[in-house]
Motif scaffolding. Sequence first.
Motif, short mmCIF file in Angstrom:
data_model
loop_
_atom_site.label_atom_id
_atom_site.label_comp_id
_atom_site.label_asym_id
_atom_site.label_seq_id
_atom_site.Cartn_x
_atom_site.Cartn_y
_atom_site.Cartn_z
N PHE A 49 10.17 -0.98 -4.56
CA PHE A 49 10.37 -2.04 -5.44
C PHE A 49 10.54 -3.01 -4.50
O PHE A 49 10.14 -4.39 -4.91
CB PHE A 49 11.62 -1.76 -6.35
CG PHE A 49 12.14 -2.82 -7.07
CD1 PHE A 49 11.75 -3.11 -8.22
CD2 PHE A 49 13.16 -3.46 -6.56
CE1 PHE A 49 11.85 -4.43 -8.78
CE2 PHE A 49 13.81 -4.76 -7.33
CZ PHE A 49 13.08 -5.01 -8.62
N ILE A 50 11.40 -3.06 -3.40
CA ILE A 50 11.65 -4.06 -2.46
C ILE A 50 10.39 -4.83 -1.78
O ILE A 50 10.15 -5.94 -1.94
CB ILE A 50 12.83 -3.78 -1.36
CG1 ILE A 50 13.95 -3.30 -1.81
CG2 ILE A 50 12.76 -4.86 -0.36
CD1 ILE A 50 14.88 -2.77 -0.73
N ILE A 51 9.36 -3.87 -1.44
CA ILE A 51 8.18 -4.25 -0.74
C ILE A 51 7.30 -4.94 -1.73
O ILE A 51 6.59 -6.05 -1.70
CB ILE A 51 7.35 -3.24 -0.24
CG1 ILE A 51 8.24 -2.68 1.20
CG2 ILE A 51 6.01 -3.71 0.45
CD1 ILE A 51 7.48 -1.40 1.64
N ARG A 52 7.36 -4.45 -3.20
CA ARG A 52 6.67 -5.23 -4.27
C ARG A 52 7.11 -6.37 -4.62
O ARG A 52 6.33 -7.41 -4.76
CB ARG A 52 6.63 -4.30 -5.61
CG ARG A 52 5.99 -4.70 -6.59
CD ARG A 52 4.43 -4.91 -6.75
NE ARG A 52 3.98 -5.29 -7.80
CZ ARG A 52 3.49 -6.83 -7.80
NH1 ARG A 52 4.03 -7.43 -7.26
NH2 ARG A 52 3.18 -7.17 -9.05
N MET A 53 8.27 -6.63 -4.49
CA MET A 53 8.87 -7.85 -4.80
C MET A 53 9.20 -9.05 -3.92
O MET A 53 9.26 -10.20 -4.21
CB MET A 53 10.41 -7.66 -5.47
CG MET A 53 10.28 -6.72 -6.77
SD MET A 53 9.19 -7.40 -8.13
CE MET A 53 10.16 -9.00 -8.49
N ASP A 54 9.10 -8.58 -2.55
CA ASP A 54 9.06 -9.65 -1.53
C ASP A 54 7.83 -9.83 -1.00
O ASP A 54 7.26 -8.69 -0.09
CB ASP A 54 10.00 -9.15 -0.49
CG ASP A 54 10.61 -10.17 0.43
OD1 ASP A 54 9.84 -11.10 0.62
OD2 ASP A 54 11.47 -9.84 1.42
N PRO A 55 7.11 -10.98 -1.20
CA PRO A 55 5.94 -11.45 -0.58
C PRO A 55 6.00 -11.35 1.17
O PRO A 55 4.90 -11.11 1.76
CB PRO A 55 5.46 -12.88 -0.97
CG PRO A 55 6.46 -12.91 -2.19
CD PRO A 55 7.86 -12.05 -1.83
#
Length: 314
Positions: A49-55
């Motif tokens: 989730f974190i990697i998906r949401m943080d460009p």
Amino acid sequence: MPSSNNTNFHPSIFLLLGTPGMEAIHAWIAMPFCLVYLNALLGNFSILFIIRMDPNLHEPMYFFLCMLSVADLIISTTAMPKILSLFWFHNREIYFEACLVQVFLIHALCSMASGSILAMAFDCYVAICNPLRHSTILSHRVIKNLGLAIVFSGALLFSPQPFMLRWLPYCKTNIIPHTYCEFMALIKLACSDTRICRIYSLTAAFLTGGLDFILIICSYIVILYIVFSLPSKAAQLKTLGTCGSHVCVILVAYTPAFFSFLTHRFGHNVAPHMHILVANIYLLVPPMVNPLIYGIKTKRIRERFLQGFTSLKF
């Protein structure tokens, strides 16, 4: 019912024994297993989730970390629900087809996890040894091709396993002295010559974990040579720090894997329940520990996780 005669048969159901000699404490063993599994789910879903949401995290290293997290999630979910059902509810039965699927998924996904760790080592190598060309060498197309190669190599290399097990005649018993379906555990129940299957198993193990580990060691030999050629101690420590998380993941992934492999092949005096516990550690501990390593040692992931936790809390 289990069969103990020498008549060839193809059982529709296998019976998982669990950890022989420790049946009385199965319920207690299941408690830490369950906690490990829940932490693995929480940690890996958080990483994804974190990697998906943080460009800012859309970089090669974190793409391969996502692949590792997906593989870890599926590995632990393939084995853990059945193990908990066995330990808590004495549900020993598993259909032959489900057993074959479990064998394939566990081995293929362990291969994909190992390939992801190797790809992360390649990223570290390029970042340290050729930093100016990092984005050129690891372009989006190269990353995509590497990801596909990791997935398809694992799937193709271990796709013969279910067919080998399906075609084998079984004449000893349908009881598997293990907590999950494992290739070598099923091979031992067959009544025909299994030398080809055993050679295949050793070859596949070398072409995945063994060869990956050798290439990782080679990459880190070059990395260390470059690092210790730097003029200042501060620069050396800073450069090594960029690979610190990955080194921890390597140790967590390969130490129990090699220990399990060596005890299985050469530890004839090791108690059976120790073989089984080590095999379970190999499947369950890395999926829990990998997100913790990157969550603690990677500042951007740690900050995003704390931000999300704070927003949920308040």
